[in-house]
Design an enzyme around this catalytic site. Structure first.
Site, PDB file in Angstrom:
ATOM      1  CG  HIS A 267     -36.212 -84.007  15.751  1.00  0.00           C
ATOM      2  ND1 HIS A 267     -36.663 -85.100  16.827  1.00  0.00           N
ATOM      3  CD2 HIS A 267     -35.227 -83.489  16.116  1.00  0.00           C
ATOM      4  CE1 HIS A 267     -35.337 -84.778  17.360  1.00  0.00           C
ATOM      5  NE2 HIS A 267     -34.337 -83.873  17.189  1.00  0.00           N
TER       6      HIS A 267
ATOM      7  CG  ASP B 214     -34.522 -76.137  17.757  1.00  0.00           C
ATOM      8  OD1 ASP B 214     -34.383 -77.519  17.226  1.00  0.00           O
ATOM      9  OD2 ASP B 214     -34.344 -75.694  18.628  1.00  0.00           O
ATOM     10  CB  ILE B 215     -37.636 -73.975  21.514  1.00  0.00           C
ATOM     11  CG1 ILE B 215     -38.242 -72.908  22.265  1.00  0.00           C
ATOM     12  CG2 ILE B 215     -36.669 -74.763  22.353  1.00  0.00           C
ATOM     13  CD1 ILE B 215     -39.313 -73.484  23.604  1.00  0.00           C
TER      14      ILE B 215
ATOM     15  CG  HIS C 116     -32.077 -80.898  13.874  1.00  0.00           C
ATOM     16  ND1 HIS C 116     -32.116 -79.951  15.010  1.00  0.00           N
ATOM     17  CD2 HIS C 116     -31.987 -82.157  14.436  1.00  0.00           C
ATOM     18  CE1 HIS C 116     -32.330 -80.617  16.012  1.00  0.00           C
ATOM     19  NE2 HIS C 116     -32.036 -81.805  15.787  1.00  0.00           N
TER      20      HIS C 116
ATOM     21  CB  VAL D 275     -37.041 -84.675  21.273  1.00  0.00           C
ATOM     22  CG1 VAL D 275     -38.270 -84.767  20.972  1.00  0.00           C
ATOM     23  CG2 VAL D 275     -36.663 -83.331  22.113  1.00  0.00           C
TER      24      VAL D 275
HETATM   25  P1  AMP Z   1     -32.175 -83.195  19.119  1.00  0.00           P
HETATM   26  O1  AMP Z   1     -31.122 -82.867  20.265  1.00  0.00           O
HETATM   27  O2  AMP Z   1     -31.584 -83.706  17.806  1.00  0.00           O
HETATM   28  O3  AMP Z   1     -33.126 -84.545  19.815  1.00  0.00           O
HETATM   29  O4  AMP Z   1     -33.305 -82.244  18.767  1.00  0.00           O
HETATM   30  C1  AMP Z   1     -34.217 -81.669  19.627  1.00  0.00           C
HETATM   31  C2  AMP Z   1     -34.570 -80.287  19.204  1.00  0.00           C
HETATM   32  O5  AMP Z   1     -35.877 -79.948  19.671  1.00  0.00           O
HETATM   33  C3  AMP Z   1     -33.679 -79.272  19.854  1.00  0.00           C
HETATM   34  O6  AMP Z   1     -32.841 -78.357  18.864  1.00  0.00           O
HETATM   35  C4  AMP Z   1     -34.522 -78.527  20.940  1.00  0.00           C
HETATM   36  O7  AMP Z   1     -33.909 -77.081  20.765  1.00  0.00           O
HETATM   37  C5  AMP Z   1     -35.746 -78.621  20.068  1.00  0.00           C
HETATM   38  N1  AMP Z   1     -37.005 -78.251  21.041  1.00  0.00           N
HETATM   39  C6  AMP Z   1     -36.926 -78.845  22.384  1.00  0.00           C
HETATM   40  N2  AMP Z   1     -38.194 -78.619  22.438  1.00  0.00           N
HETATM   41  C7  AMP Z   1     -38.854 -77.656  21.650  1.00  0.00           C
HETATM   42  C8  AMP Z   1     -40.201 -76.975  21.711  1.00  0.00           C
HETATM   43  N3  AMP Z   1     -40.983 -77.027  22.652  1.00  0.00           N
HETATM   44  N4  AMP Z   1     -40.213 -76.273  20.690  1.00  0.00           N
HETATM   45  C9  AMP Z   1     -39.580 -76.220  19.580  1.00  0.00           C
HETATM   46  N5  AMP Z   1     -38.313 -76.951  19.610  1.00  0.00           N
HETATM   47  C10 AMP Z   1     -37.898 -77.455  20.644  1.00  0.00           C
END
Ligand code: AMP
Length: 121
Positions: A100, A30-31, A102, A96
């Protein structure tokens, strides 16, 4: 089918720290980590939210948990423990719209996760 940033990661159009890949799934860091270890396990198939999981996707979603457990074992935190969660829609904190998992690890994780916020309501 709507594309998200995760589609670009799957297609290698933008970089990610990839931990695991097979024909069905991809795992990457995760970024914006919320724990010492925080990575995401995603299906290569676009499924927008948990609500959009079809009967034919049941094994695929199980596969995401299997991938999480393999990585946990490989990285050595399986026995200490971890959290593997999916957020759904606005109240779940989903940002997103491509499902996914976590996976958070590396420290004791509080429960419930939003205890502080609940106390102020
Ligand atoms: P959610 O809020 O459950 O939809 O989680 C989306 C996750 O995607 C968040 O924890 C972000 O930090 C992560 N995220 C968004 N863009 C990226 C990226 N380019 N690379 C890795 N993680 C990302």
């Amino acid at each position: 089918m709507s594309d998200t940033i995760f589609t670009k990661i799957i297609n290698k159009e933008i970089p990610a720290e990839i931990l695991y890949e097979d024909e069905l799934a991809l795992a990457f860091n995760d970024i914006n980590p919320q724990a010492p270890i925080h990575f995401l396990v995603i299906p290569k198939k676009t499924i927008i939210t948990i609500n959009d999981i079809e009967s034919e996707d049941k094994a695929l979603v199980g596969h995401l948990y299997w991938v999480a457990a393999q990585i946990a074992r490989d990285k050595g935190f399986a026995d200490d423990g971890y959290r593997a969660v999916m957020n759904c829609n606005e109240n779940g904190g989903q940002t997103v719209y491509h499902i996914h998992l976590h996976v958070l690890a590396g420290k004791p994780l509080g429960w419930p996760p939003y205890q502080d916020r609940l106390k102020t309501v």
